[in-house]
Design a protein around this motif. Structure first.
Motif, PDB file in Angstrom:
ATOM      1  N   CYS A 171      -1.135   7.817 -46.050  1.00 20.65           N
ATOM      2  CA  CYS A 171       0.063   8.423 -46.875  1.00 20.65           C
ATOM      3  C   CYS A 171       0.742   7.302 -47.644  1.00 20.65           C
ATOM      4  O   CYS A 171       0.361   6.162 -47.618  1.00 20.65           O
ATOM      5  CB  CYS A 171       0.934   9.001 -45.854  1.00 20.65           C
ATOM      6  N   ILE A 172       1.402   7.902 -48.301  1.00 18.71           N
ATOM      7  CA  ILE A 172       2.586   7.020 -49.172  1.00 18.71           C
ATOM      8  C   ILE A 172       4.130   7.055 -48.614  1.00 18.71           C
ATOM      9  O   ILE A 172       4.541   8.314 -48.358  1.00 18.71           O
ATOM     10  CB  ILE A 172       2.506   7.512 -50.750  1.00 18.71           C
ATOM     11  N   ALA A 173       4.443   5.954 -48.344  1.00 19.65           N
ATOM     12  CA  ALA A 173       5.719   6.141 -47.519  1.00 19.65           C
ATOM     13  C   ALA A 173       6.713   5.170 -48.152  1.00 19.65           C
ATOM     14  O   ALA A 173       6.570   4.330 -49.118  1.00 19.65           O
ATOM     15  CB  ALA A 173       5.554   5.351 -46.213  1.00 19.65           C
TER      16      ALA A 173
ATOM     17  N   PHE B  62       0.658  12.917 -47.226  1.00 19.88           N
ATOM     18  CA  PHE B  62       2.072  13.258 -47.543  1.00 19.88           C
ATOM     19  C   PHE B  62       2.606  11.845 -48.107  1.00 19.88           C
ATOM     20  O   PHE B  62       1.984  10.761 -48.156  1.00 19.88           O
ATOM     21  CB  PHE B  62       2.767  13.710 -46.469  1.00 19.88           C
ATOM     22  N   ILE B  63       3.600  12.336 -49.003  1.00 21.82           N
ATOM     23  CA  ILE B  63       4.779  11.192 -49.342  1.00 21.82           C
ATOM     24  C   ILE B  63       5.861  11.483 -48.309  1.00 21.82           C
ATOM     25  O   ILE B  63       6.073  12.738 -48.116  1.00 21.82           O
ATOM     26  CB  ILE B  63       5.422  11.517 -50.757  1.00 21.82           C
TER      27      ILE B  63
ATOM     28  N   GLY C 270       3.708  17.294 -49.361  1.00 20.05           N
ATOM     29  CA  GLY C 270       2.143  17.073 -48.911  1.00 20.05           C
ATOM     30  C   GLY C 270       1.498  16.992 -50.304  1.00 20.05           C
ATOM     31  O   GLY C 270       1.881  17.637 -51.382  1.00 20.05           O
ATOM     32  N   ILE C 271       0.374  16.356 -50.151  1.00 19.16           N
ATOM     33  CA  ILE C 271      -0.685  16.137 -51.669  1.00 19.16           C
ATOM     34  C   ILE C 271      -1.910  16.846 -51.030  1.00 19.16           C
ATOM     35  O   ILE C 271      -2.480  17.064 -49.977  1.00 19.16           O
ATOM     36  CB  ILE C 271      -0.848  14.786 -51.418  1.00 19.16           C
ATOM     37  N   SER C 272      -2.507  17.657 -52.293  1.00 16.74           N
ATOM     38  CA  SER C 272      -3.482  18.266 -51.904  1.00 16.74           C
ATOM     39  C   SER C 272      -4.832  17.779 -51.499  1.00 16.74           C
ATOM     40  O   SER C 272      -5.868  18.398 -51.629  1.00 16.74           O
ATOM     41  CB  SER C 272      -3.787  19.261 -53.090  1.00 16.74           C
TER      42      SER C 272
ATOM     43  N   GLY D 202      -6.850   9.513 -57.500  1.00 20.11           N
ATOM     44  CA  GLY D 202      -7.238  10.885 -58.225  1.00 20.11           C
ATOM     45  C   GLY D 202      -5.928  11.656 -58.463  1.00 20.11           C
ATOM     46  O   GLY D 202      -4.687  11.381 -58.509  1.00 20.11           O
ATOM     47  N   THR D 203      -6.267  12.940 -58.892  1.00 20.58           N
ATOM     48  CA  THR D 203      -5.237  13.833 -59.440  1.00 20.58           C
ATOM     49  C   THR D 203      -4.969  14.988 -58.455  1.00 20.58           C
ATOM     50  O   THR D 203      -6.118  15.608 -58.167  1.00 20.58           O
ATOM     51  CB  THR D 203      -5.527  14.386 -61.022  1.00 20.58           C
ATOM     52  N   TYR D 204      -4.120  15.239 -57.824  1.00 21.33           N
ATOM     53  CA  TYR D 204      -3.832  15.815 -57.056  1.00 21.33           C
ATOM     54  C   TYR D 204      -2.374  17.066 -57.237  1.00 21.33           C
ATOM     55  O   TYR D 204      -1.979  16.703 -58.147  1.00 21.33           O
ATOM     56  CB  TYR D 204      -3.795  15.558 -55.648  1.00 21.33           C
ATOM     57  N   ILE D 205      -2.001  17.676 -56.488  1.00 20.41           N
ATOM     58  CA  ILE D 205      -0.942  18.552 -56.652  1.00 20.41           C
ATOM     59  C   ILE D 205      -0.156  18.556 -55.397  1.00 20.41           C
ATOM     60  O   ILE D 205      -0.583  18.384 -54.226  1.00 20.41           O
ATOM     61  CB  ILE D 205      -1.433  19.970 -56.970  1.00 20.41           C
ATOM     62  N   ILE D 206       1.289  18.379 -55.538  1.00 16.39           N
ATOM     63  CA  ILE D 206       2.345  18.720 -54.222  1.00 16.39           C
ATOM     64  C   ILE D 206       2.071  20.043 -54.030  1.00 16.39           C
ATOM     65  O   ILE D 206       2.661  20.967 -54.760  1.00 16.39           O
ATOM     66  CB  ILE D 206       3.544  18.050 -55.010  1.00 16.39           C
TER      67      ILE D 206
END
Length: 164
Positions: free
Chosen positions: A139-141, A121-122, A97-99, A79-83
């Motif tokens: 998360c995304i690593a 998080f990334i 962080g991702i919202s 989906g669409t989130y915000i850092i």
């Protein structure tokens, strides 16, 4: 003679400290206006408008297919989130962080009597070696070196689109 020694020691001390490999990099290029994650391709793109500035190979949650719905499911959200935050002292080198979860994510999980999870998080690599391609809790690593660059380039408030 003693003044010469003091100056020499100070120059040496400042020189050594300037040579350190700080994990905090600077970036002076075009602003990253959005981040796109393509889970199926295991790729992340940093974009300025429609132009790709950088691309990265990524690792995802240990059960990567599908949208994250519950705490502990091992999925990376879609989906669409915000850092929305950054952690310079992350267990995984650096992290942004991702919202997740948003209001819809929370409502869905709660309607089924579960928690949606959070702290997505990334981030960089773990301190221990991993043997699986997808190993995070959702998360995304990326590598630590890549995370240093991402941390410098991506600002809080940047939109992130996480696609299947």
């Amino acid at each position: 003679m003693w003044l010469y020694r003091i100056v020499a020691v100070l120059v040496l001390a400042f020189g050594i400290s300037a040579c350190g490999n700080s994990k905090f990099k600077t970036y002076n290029g075009p602003a990253v206006t959005s981040v796109q994650v393509h889970k199926g391709e295991r790729k992340m793109y940093l974009l300025h408008q429609d132009k790709v500035l950088k691309s990265y190979d990524i690792a995802l949650g240990f059960a990567p297919v599908g949208h994250k719905q519950f705490e502990g499911d091992g999925k990376t959200p879609e989906g669409t989130y915000i850092i929305d935050r950054r952690n310079p002292n992350s267990e995984f080198h650096l992290s942004i962080g991702i919202s997740y979860p948003n209001q819809a994510d929370r409502a869905y999980a709660e309607a089924l009597g579960n928690k949606p999870g959070g702290d997505i998080f990334i981030h960089g690599a773990p301190k221990r070696k991993v043997s699986r391609r997808d190993w995070t809790a959702g998360c995304i690593a990326v590598t630590d070196k890549e995370m240093e660059r991402i941390y410098a380039m991506v600002k809080d408030g940047t939109v992130i689109h996480i696609l299947p």
